[in-house]
Each structure stands twice: as structure tokens, then as C-alpha cells.
Design a protein around this motif. Sequence first.
Motif, PDB file in Angstrom:
ATOM      1  N   LYS A 219     -36.938  -2.203  40.056  1.00 41.87           N
ATOM      2  CA  LYS A 219     -37.019  -0.967  40.833  1.00 41.87           C
ATOM      3  C   LYS A 219     -36.162  -1.090  42.114  1.00 41.87           C
ATOM      4  O   LYS A 219     -35.419  -0.185  42.469  1.00 41.87           O
ATOM      5  CB  LYS A 219     -38.488  -0.681  41.197  1.00 41.87           C
ATOM      6  N   LYS A 220     -36.295  -2.253  42.768  1.00 44.47           N
ATOM      7  CA  LYS A 220     -35.515  -2.474  44.012  1.00 44.47           C
ATOM      8  C   LYS A 220     -34.013  -2.479  43.713  1.00 44.47           C
ATOM      9  O   LYS A 220     -33.216  -2.003  44.504  1.00 44.47           O
ATOM     10  CB  LYS A 220     -35.897  -3.815  44.644  1.00 44.47           C
TER      11      LYS A 220
ATOM     12  N   GLU B  80     -41.005  -4.731  39.625  1.00 38.87           N
ATOM     13  CA  GLU B  80     -40.747  -4.434  41.055  1.00 38.87           C
ATOM     14  C   GLU B  80     -39.294  -4.733  41.433  1.00 38.87           C
ATOM     15  O   GLU B  80     -38.645  -3.945  42.111  1.00 38.87           O
ATOM     16  CB  GLU B  80     -41.649  -5.307  41.942  1.00 38.87           C
TER      17      GLU B  80
ATOM     18  N   GLN C 115     -32.584  -0.822  41.234  1.00 34.83           N
ATOM     19  CA  GLN C 115     -32.187   0.560  40.918  1.00 34.83           C
ATOM     20  C   GLN C 115     -32.070   1.422  42.174  1.00 34.83           C
ATOM     21  O   GLN C 115     -31.223   2.293  42.253  1.00 34.83           O
ATOM     22  CB  GLN C 115     -33.192   1.183  39.935  1.00 34.83           C
ATOM     23  N   SER C 116     -32.917   1.129  43.185  1.00 33.03           N
ATOM     24  CA  SER C 116     -32.857   1.927  44.414  1.00 33.03           C
ATOM     25  C   SER C 116     -31.760   1.429  45.361  1.00 33.03           C
ATOM     26  O   SER C 116     -31.581   1.974  46.445  1.00 33.03           O
ATOM     27  CB  SER C 116     -34.214   1.886  45.127  1.00 33.03           C
ATOM     28  N   GLY C 117     -31.080   0.350  44.974  1.00 27.91           N
ATOM     29  CA  GLY C 117     -29.999  -0.159  45.815  1.00 27.91           C
ATOM     30  C   GLY C 117     -30.480  -1.144  46.880  1.00 27.91           C
ATOM     31  O   GLY C 117     -29.704  -1.648  47.680  1.00 27.91           O
ATOM     32  N   GLU C 118     -31.790  -1.427  46.891  1.00 29.77           N
ATOM     33  CA  GLU C 118     -32.344  -2.328  47.909  1.00 29.77           C
ATOM     34  C   GLU C 118     -31.905  -3.776  47.658  1.00 29.77           C
ATOM     35  O   GLU C 118     -31.786  -4.568  48.570  1.00 29.77           O
ATOM     36  CB  GLU C 118     -33.872  -2.211  47.851  1.00 29.77           C
TER      37      GLU C 118
END
Length: 348
Positions: free
Chosen positions: A267-268, A264, A270-273
Motif C-alpha cells: 500500500k505504501k 501494508e 502504491q501511494s508513493g510513500e
Amino acid sequence: MDRSDARARLDQLWARGTEFLGTRVAIMGGAMSWVSERHLVSAISNAGGFGVIACGSMNPALLEAEIAATQAMTRKPFGVNLITMHPQLDDLVRVTLAAGVGHVVLAGGLPPPAAIRAIKDGGAKLVCFTPALSLGKKLVRSGADALVIEGSEAGGHIGPVSLTVLAQEILPHLRDVPVFVAGGLARGDAILSYLEMGASGAQLGTRFVCAAESIAHPNFKRAFLRAAARDAVPTVQLDARFPVIPVRALVNEGTRKFLEHQAEVIKKFQSGELAKDAAQLDIEHFWAGSLRRAVIEGDVENGSVMAGQSVGMVTREQPTAEIIAELVDQAVDALVARAGAETLAPAG
Ligand SMILES: Cc1cc2nc3c(=O)[nH]c(=O)nc-3n(C[C@H](O)[C@H](O)[C@H](O)COP(=O)(O)O)c2cc1C
């Protein structure tokens, strides 16, 4: 060779270790956070071994109280294990020395020169861990009075190399100070074989978790009694960009959730979050407080059940003195059996 000759031989083999520790047997109880407190530490020392208090994340006042309580339960020598990354390391060293503890074990990375100097100036003996021969020699030059070499079979934070290999790489070449072997040891005959290779003694953690005197929660002990060697595995890292500190523990819901958590967070990222540092911290925080949750609260499903591969040889709860007597007997039996085999062997 009869048993008393064999025992005398064993005492000869680990004489350097017993002399260094001031004990009857050269067996150290490896410091285990939350487990190695006054009860287990005093029981190991009273049984002739060398108990070591795990300071873990204790503050100086708590450590001071734990040392005093342990001193009230044993008049035998014991040590204190301090983690070098602790923000109050200097104060912890001061408290330990003021209490008259004779041996300080520094774990978890290169010991800072100031701490080494304080320990030596305070008259205590310094024990360090080394993961390699070159670093071991450097630590001896810096003031280490003894070394522990711990193989990746061990429970808790681990290095990448097994004791079988570390022992061959280090024992023949490092004779200046006593070297204690650790990782995967649960029997006296195995300890004997390392003494014969040049070790001065052994450090065991996993084998002492189910000691009657250990305050580990009954669930934690039950998990140990049920587990096999293959259940004690290192933490799995999902992504090379986000390193994970390898810790050997029993597989449970927590270890499975840790994989999901890493996925998780990645993923965050990679999404720039999440920024890289924040993502790394998030991964590191996953296990915060989790050893306490397992050892003290008994949540062995979500907590961290740190255990070495020797967990499969922990088969019942036993008094500490019985564990130590068993280890000594196994070493003595091995020496007697070997002498018998030599007598029977045809000459030539
Ligand atoms: C539950 C647990 C907690 C541990 N905590 C620490 C610790 O706080 N500091 C440390 O230096 N080593 C720690 N260790 C490592 C032990 O001191 C010891 O070196 C290791 O257990 C030896 O290997 P073995 O488990 O195969 O006997 C821990 C080990 C276990 C099993």
C-alpha cells in the motif's frame, strides 16, 4: 533373508555414501541454523551418522569456537555448512579448513569459484545442493564431490520441486558423484527406496529437531510434536512485484502478520510513500532474527518455526542414537519383509 543379511544389503546400498562421509551409516543431519551446533552435531556423528554444523550468520571467530567445541565432543567426522551469500565466506572457509574439517557443504545459491578452489586446495570434500540435473552436472564439473537434492517437502528455505520428482529426474542420470536425498524423509524404509533408485544416502533435518541432544527450546520441540504435515507450509507471497523467499515453517501468528506486513508495504509503495527497493527490503527484513527467536528464545508464536512436512512423524523426544537406530531398523525390516514376500510368491 535374515536381519544380518538385510543389514549387509543396506550397507552395500549406501556404501558409496558411508565411504564418502567416513561413517557407519549414510545419514547426514542437515544443517539447521541455531539447532545444528556442537551438541546435536556431535550426537549425530557419535551415533554413526554425519553431523553438520550450521554456520548461519556466525562470524569466523564464533565458527572456529563451535568447530573446536564439536571436536572436543566427537572424534568422528562431521561437516560445516556455509551459506554462499555470507559476506565473510572466504574467512569462514579458511577457519574451517584450518580446523581440519574434512567436508564443507555450500548452501544458498551458486558457490563462488574462489570458495570452491579454496576448499579443494585445502583438501576438504565439497558438497553442494542442486535443484536440477543440468546444474548438478555443472557443479560436478566445477568440483563438487557430492550433491544433495532437496525436495520442497523440506523445512527451511526450499525450491519448488518435490523429492519424488527430483529423484527421478536426477538419480538415473548423475552417477559421477554420490547424491544424497533430502526433504520429507522420516523413515528408514523411505530412505531405502531412494537408495535403490541410486541415491548414496539421505539428509534429514526435521527428524532431528526433537532429539534429546538438540538445544532447541522446549516450546520449539513442543510445536514440532503437536504439528501435522499440513501445518508446515511455505511462506505466502502477496504480490509478484515483491518476491518472497520461500521458507517452509509451521503456521503461526508470525506467518499471519507477514501477510499483513506485505499488504501494508505494498500500500505504501502504491501511494508513493516507499520506493520499490525500500519496499522490497522492508518485506525481506520482516523475518530477520526470527528463527533465533523461535529456536533459542522459544517464541513459537511470532518467530519462524522452520519445519518440513515430515514434522507429523516426529512424535516424541528421543536420543539421537535411538533415532538413527530406528531409521536403520526400518530399512532392514523393509528388506526382510520384501525377501519374505518373494519366498512366498508362487513361481512362474
Ligand atoms: C529449523 C531448520 C533450519 C534449517 N537451517 C538450514 C541452514 O541454515 N542451512 C541449510 O543449508 N539448510 C537448512 N535447513 C535445511 C536442512 O539442512 C535439511 O536439508 C532439511 O531439513 C531436510 O529436509 P527435512 O526437514 O524434510 O528433513 C534447515 C531446516 C530446518 C528444519
